[in-house]
Design a protein around this motif. Structure first.
Motif, PDB file in Angstrom:
ATOM      1  N   ALA A 132      48.863  60.862  47.980  1.00 19.37           N
ATOM      2  CA  ALA A 132      47.856  59.865  48.323  1.00 19.37           C
ATOM      3  C   ALA A 132      47.160  59.342  47.075  1.00 19.37           C
ATOM      4  CB  ALA A 132      46.836  60.474  49.279  1.00 19.37           C
ATOM      5  N   GLY A 133      47.018  60.218  46.076  1.00 21.57           N
ATOM      6  CA  GLY A 133      46.278  59.824  44.887  1.00 21.57           C
ATOM      7  C   GLY A 133      47.153  59.252  43.778  1.00 21.57           C
ATOM      8  N   ALA A 134      48.467  59.108  44.020  1.00 23.21           N
ATOM      9  CA  ALA A 134      49.363  58.695  42.938  1.00 23.21           C
ATOM     10  C   ALA A 134      49.027  57.290  42.466  1.00 23.21           C
ATOM     11  CB  ALA A 134      50.808  58.743  43.405  1.00 23.21           C
ATOM     12  N   GLY A 135      49.303  57.036  41.226  1.00 23.42           N
ATOM     13  CA  GLY A 135      49.127  55.678  40.727  1.00 23.42           C
ATOM     14  C   GLY A 135      47.965  55.597  39.767  1.00 23.42           C
ATOM     15  N   SER A 136      48.078  54.718  38.813  1.00 24.04           N
ATOM     16  CA  SER A 136      47.048  54.528  37.806  1.00 24.04           C
ATOM     17  C   SER A 136      47.199  53.089  37.331  1.00 24.04           C
ATOM     18  CB  SER A 136      47.254  55.519  36.666  1.00 24.04           C
ATOM     19  OG  SER A 136      48.538  55.355  36.117  1.00 24.04           O
ATOM     20  N   PRO A 137      46.287  52.609  36.524  1.00 27.78           N
ATOM     21  CA  PRO A 137      46.379  51.215  36.104  1.00 27.78           C
ATOM     22  C   PRO A 137      47.730  50.889  35.486  1.00 27.78           C
ATOM     23  CG  PRO A 137      44.313  52.181  35.411  1.00 27.78           C
ATOM     24  CD  PRO A 137      45.123  53.296  35.997  1.00 27.78           C
ATOM     25  N   SER A 150      54.939  46.159  34.034  1.00 27.56           N
ATOM     26  CA  SER A 150      55.665  46.885  35.090  1.00 27.56           C
ATOM     27  C   SER A 150      54.920  46.782  36.411  1.00 27.56           C
ATOM     28  CB  SER A 150      55.810  48.357  34.695  1.00 27.56           C
ATOM     29  OG  SER A 150      56.249  49.123  35.807  1.00 27.56           O
ATOM     30  N   LEU A 151      55.630  46.448  37.475  1.00 32.84           N
ATOM     31  CA  LEU A 151      54.985  46.333  38.789  1.00 32.84           C
ATOM     32  C   LEU A 151      54.527  47.700  39.296  1.00 32.84           C
ATOM     33  CD1 LEU A 151      57.453  43.719  40.259  1.00 32.84           C
ATOM     34  CD2 LEU A 151      55.029  43.326  39.765  1.00 32.84           C
ATOM     35  N   VAL A 152      55.400  48.696  39.250  1.00 31.97           N
ATOM     36  CA  VAL A 152      54.990  50.055  39.612  1.00 31.97           C
ATOM     37  C   VAL A 152      54.219  50.626  38.425  1.00 31.97           C
ATOM     38  CG1 VAL A 152      55.747  52.372  40.284  1.00 31.97           C
ATOM     39  CG2 VAL A 152      57.034  50.364  41.057  1.00 31.97           C
ATOM     40  N   GLY A 208      53.391  56.044  39.193  1.00 32.04           N
ATOM     41  CA  GLY A 208      53.604  55.579  40.563  1.00 32.04           C
ATOM     42  C   GLY A 208      55.038  55.862  41.012  1.00 32.04           C
ATOM     43  N   GLU A 209      55.311  55.619  42.280  1.00 31.69           N
ATOM     44  CA  GLU A 209      56.594  55.975  42.858  1.00 31.69           C
ATOM     45  C   GLU A 209      57.370  54.719  43.235  1.00 31.69           C
ATOM     46  OE1 GLU A 209      59.012  58.340  42.678  1.00 31.69           O
ATOM     47  OE2 GLU A 209      59.259  57.293  44.560  1.00 31.69           O
ATOM     48  N   VAL A 210      58.480  54.482  42.544  1.00 32.62           N
ATOM     49  CA  VAL A 210      59.232  53.253  42.771  1.00 32.62           C
ATOM     50  C   VAL A 210      59.905  53.233  44.146  1.00 32.62           C
ATOM     51  CG1 VAL A 210      61.288  54.158  41.562  1.00 32.62           C
ATOM     52  CG2 VAL A 210      60.991  51.691  41.816  1.00 32.62           C
ATOM     53  N   VAL A 241      57.385  56.609  33.107  1.00 28.95           N
ATOM     54  CA  VAL A 241      56.914  57.233  31.872  1.00 28.95           C
ATOM     55  C   VAL A 241      55.592  57.943  32.185  1.00 28.95           C
ATOM     56  CG1 VAL A 241      57.980  55.437  30.433  1.00 28.95           C
ATOM     57  CG2 VAL A 241      55.560  55.262  31.034  1.00 28.95           C
ATOM     58  N   GLY A 242      55.128  58.741  31.219  1.00 32.40           N
ATOM     59  CA  GLY A 242      53.836  59.410  31.348  1.00 32.40           C
ATOM     60  C   GLY A 242      52.964  59.055  30.161  1.00 32.40           C
ATOM     61  N   ASP A 243      52.083  59.986  29.795  1.00 28.73           N
ATOM     62  CA  ASP A 243      51.265  59.814  28.594  1.00 28.73           C
ATOM     63  C   ASP A 243      52.069  60.302  27.385  1.00 28.73           C
ATOM     64  OD1 ASP A 243      49.087  58.836  30.039  1.00 28.73           O
ATOM     65  OD2 ASP A 243      48.431  60.872  30.530  1.00 28.73           O
ATOM     66  N   ALA A 244      51.657  59.900  26.182  1.00 28.37           N
ATOM     67  CA  ALA A 244      52.344  60.312  24.963  1.00 28.37           C
ATOM     68  C   ALA A 244      52.462  61.836  24.930  1.00 28.37           C
ATOM     69  CB  ALA A 244      51.587  59.814  23.748  1.00 28.37           C
ATOM     70  N   PRO A 245      53.579  62.396  24.499  1.00 27.40           N
ATOM     71  CA  PRO A 245      54.755  61.717  23.951  1.00 27.40           C
ATOM     72  C   PRO A 245      55.792  61.306  25.003  1.00 27.40           C
ATOM     73  CG  PRO A 245      55.020  64.079  23.715  1.00 27.40           C
ATOM     74  CD  PRO A 245      53.705  63.855  24.423  1.00 27.40           C
TER      75      PRO A 245
END
Ligand SMILES: [Zn+2]
Length: 311
Positions: free
Chosen positions: A25-30, A67-69, A73-75, A285-289
């Motif tokens: 439910a909480g997935a997703g970020s800017p 990127s749209l997703v 987020g979950e494509v 992708v995630g946060d660096a690295p």
């Protein structure tokens, strides 16, 4: 399995499924998109952050990519927002995977009424051995998990950017050549590293069906998945069968992924003694690295090697 253990497993599963429901439910970020630094840059939209990174690597400062997703987020289960129509309308080129990964783009493109080319990165590539999905429904779409196939995606990207922006032809050719050299190194790294895992420890179960091309390229055996598809939680019976299969086939590790809860993987691992490899990156992708395709693939390889050699 005894009745007492079955009861305990079912209780654990109930907890795990509840946690997964909350996690999703909480997935997703800017979004990954950023304001164009170069006002003349070619505006590109992709369905996922991984394809956005590939476009950036090839296109450099001549492109601005959105990127749209969003990251994390979950494509597979993405539900476009009204503002996504505008993003597609403003794009000069749109990249998607195809093969059922991002079918939701179709209605977005129709609503946007765009004349921009929509390039399918995964469809009809020469040199690819396409694999069927574990649960039917046609070809598995996760080709990019093999670095050699990601290099084919990069080639198709360079071609489409050149068509849309012929003045950039030499820049795109140079960007492609440099990136392909790095992807070839990545491919060798993955083969060497995973090749160092003893043969009898290379059987794994994954959370969703994202690893068949990775496994085929680098020498792992996938012996099942926890979910048939993202968003479809397994029944207690399905998990119990998977636990039996993990035991019977001496599966060494359960792969869990950064964008999903690893509770179910931990439940199965606790029942079977298999290791859990958590925080693998597949569709985002995630946060660096892990903020680039290259970074996340190296991270995945290192996590897998550490877990499978560890026991
Ligand atoms: Zn996936």
């Amino acid at each position: 399995m005894t009745n007492r253990r079955t009861t305990a497993l079912v209780l654990l599963l109930g907890l795990a499924l509840a946690v997964i429901a909350c996690g999703n439910a909480g997935a997703g970020s800017p979004g990954v998109g950023s304001p164009p630094a170069n006002p003349d840059a070619l505006r590109v939209v992709t369905t996922t952050t991984i394809f956005a990174d590939l476009v950036r690597q090839v296109g450099g400062s001549r492109v601005t990519v959105d990127s749209l997703v969003p990251k994390g987020g979950e494509v597979h289960t993405f539900d476009p927002r009204p503002s996504d129509v505008r993003r597609v309308t403003e794009a000069a080129v749109v990249f998607r995977n195809g093969l059922g990964l991002d079918d939701w783009l179709g209605s977005l493109v129709a609503d946007a009424g765009t004349k921009a080319p929509v390039i399918e990165l995964g469809e009809g590539l020469d040199g690819v051995t396409y694999l069927q999905g574990e649960h039917g429904g046609g070809v598995n779409p996760h080709l990019w998990m093999n670095a050699a196939y990601a290099s084919l995606y990069a080639g198709r990207i360079a071609e489409a950017l050149t068509t849309a922006d012929p003045a950039g032809a030499s820049a795109y050719a140079a960007g492609l050549a440099a990136y392909r050299a790095r992807l070839a190194e990545l491919d060798t790294y993955a083969k060497t590293q995973i090749g160092s895992i003893p043969e009898d420890r290379r059987t794994v179960v994954s959370f969703h069906d994202a690893f068949p091309y990775f496994a085929a390229a680098y020498g792992l055996r996938i012996d099942g998945t926890i979910v048939d598809a993202p968003g479809q939680d397994p029944s207690a019976g399905a998990i119990a069968s998977l636990v039996e299969a993990v035991r019977a086939n001496h599966v060494s590790a359960i792969f869990a992924e950064a964008q999903f809860s690893d509770e179910l993987a931990r439940t199965i691992a606790a029942e079977t003694g298999a290791a859990v490899v958590s925080n693998l990156y597949t569709d985002s992708v995630g946060d660096a690295p892990q903020d680039t395709y290259e970074g996340l693939m190296r991270w995945n390889v290192d996590r897998v090697v550490a877990a499978l050699k560890g026991g």
